[in-house]
Motif scaffolding. Structure first.
Motif, short mmCIF file in Angstrom:
data_model
loop_
_atom_site.label_atom_id
_atom_site.label_comp_id
_atom_site.label_asym_id
_atom_site.label_seq_id
_atom_site.Cartn_x
_atom_site.Cartn_y
_atom_site.Cartn_z
N GLY A 26 -8.59 0.99 -8.32
CA GLY A 26 -8.21 0.52 -7.00
C GLY A 26 -8.60 -0.92 -6.74
O GLY A 26 -7.86 -1.68 -6.14
N THR A 29 0.83 -1.21 0.00
CA THR A 29 0.00 0.00 0.00
C THR A 29 0.86 1.26 0.00
O THR A 29 0.66 2.17 -0.81
N ILE A 74 -4.94 10.94 -0.38
CA ILE A 74 -5.95 10.32 0.50
C ILE A 74 -6.75 9.27 -0.28
O ILE A 74 -6.98 8.16 0.21
N SER A 75 -7.14 9.62 -1.50
CA SER A 75 -7.89 8.68 -2.34
C SER A 75 -7.08 7.43 -2.64
O SER A 75 -7.59 6.30 -2.59
N LEU A 135 -10.87 4.94 -6.73
CA LEU A 135 -11.40 4.15 -5.62
C LEU A 135 -12.05 2.86 -6.07
O LEU A 135 -11.89 1.82 -5.44
N ILE A 166 -4.56 6.16 -0.89
CA ILE A 166 -4.40 5.36 0.33
C ILE A 166 -5.62 4.47 0.55
O ILE A 166 -5.51 3.27 0.83
N ILE A 167 -6.80 5.05 0.39
CA ILE A 167 -8.04 4.29 0.57
C ILE A 167 -8.16 3.20 -0.49
O ILE A 167 -8.44 2.03 -0.19
N ALA A 168 -7.93 3.58 -1.75
CA ALA A 168 -8.10 2.64 -2.87
C ALA A 168 -7.13 1.47 -2.80
O ALA A 168 -7.53 0.30 -2.86
N ARG A 169 -5.86 1.78 -2.67
CA ARG A 169 -4.86 0.72 -2.68
C ARG A 169 -4.87 -0.07 -1.37
O ARG A 169 -4.70 -1.28 -1.36
N GLY A 170 -5.05 0.65 -0.25
CA GLY A 170 -5.11 -0.04 1.04
C GLY A 170 -6.27 -1.01 1.09
O GLY A 170 -6.13 -2.14 1.57
N ALA A 171 -7.42 -0.59 0.58
CA ALA A 171 -8.60 -1.47 0.58
C ALA A 171 -8.31 -2.75 -0.20
O ALA A 171 -8.66 -3.85 0.25
N ARG A 172 -7.66 -2.61 -1.35
CA ARG A 172 -7.38 -3.79 -2.16
C ARG A 172 -6.41 -4.73 -1.46
O ARG A 172 -6.69 -5.92 -1.30
#
Length: 198
Positions: free
Chosen positions: A117, A60, A143-144, A113, A146-152
């Protein structure tokens, strides 16, 4: 060429330096490389499931930093560097089509996202470069990302920890289809909203 890149990336999973390579692949995937970091992440996570979340964090962070590099290429060096890279991978046509329809940060956010992502549709590098080309606010972009890649990556980590080897086939063969359907629905809703809003 793509098959050779894929096989080479897979071969890195067995090395002692695999974690470093995961960071490298996740970084360059978000800016200039064609093979997704999942190719390396999955065998690493299956070999050492107790480290799956650690690997997800590494992937991430590196992916977000690579996304910033992609954004910078689009913002500062589209004609000199980004355009030739997209052309080399045969993604210039997809990029130019997106460029015709994407005009604001919220549309990039939807792509980042939901589509790139989660489903790699379009490839993440196309979206990060486009975000730079349209001068998306860098803080909003980070921020976008981090959310997109972290979620995956963390979702993959959860699947690997919970189900282990049996889930590999689903991840490799079906996850892209499922997330692709979700992405298509999200895009359709976004287009519908845009049409009715105007």
């Amino acid at each position: 060429m793509l098959r050779r890149l894929y096989d080479w990336t897979m071969s890195l999973a067995g090395r002692k330096s695999a974690e470093v390579w995961l960071a490298v692949i996740a970084f360059v995937e978000s800016s200039v490389f064609l093979v997704p970091a999942d190719v390396l992440y999955l065998p690493m996570g299956l070999a050492k499931p107790e480290r799956a979340y650690r690997y997800a964090l590494v992937a991430t962070v590196a992916s977000v930093l690579g996304g910033i590099a992609g954004w910078a290429l689009g913002y500062y060096a589209y004609d000199a560097i980004a355009r030739p890279v997209l052309e080399f991978y045969g993604k210039l046509g997809a990029f130019e089509q997106l460029r015709l329809y994407i005009h604001d940060e919220w549309e990039i956010l939807l792509l980042l996202l939901v589509t790139s992502g989660l489903a790699h549709l379009p490839p993440i590098k196309v979206v990060t470069i486009l975000a730079g080309v349209i001068h998306m606010n860098l803080g909003f972009f980070v921020i976008s990302a981090i959310i997109a890649r972290g979620a995956r990556f963390f979702f993959l980590a959860w699947l690997l920890r919970r189900y282990g080897e049996p889930i590999r086939h689903f991840i490799e063969k079906r996850l892209a289809q499922v997330t692709g359907i979700v992405a298509a629905v999200a895009i359709a809703l976004g287009i519908a909203y845009k049409l009715f809003a105007h």
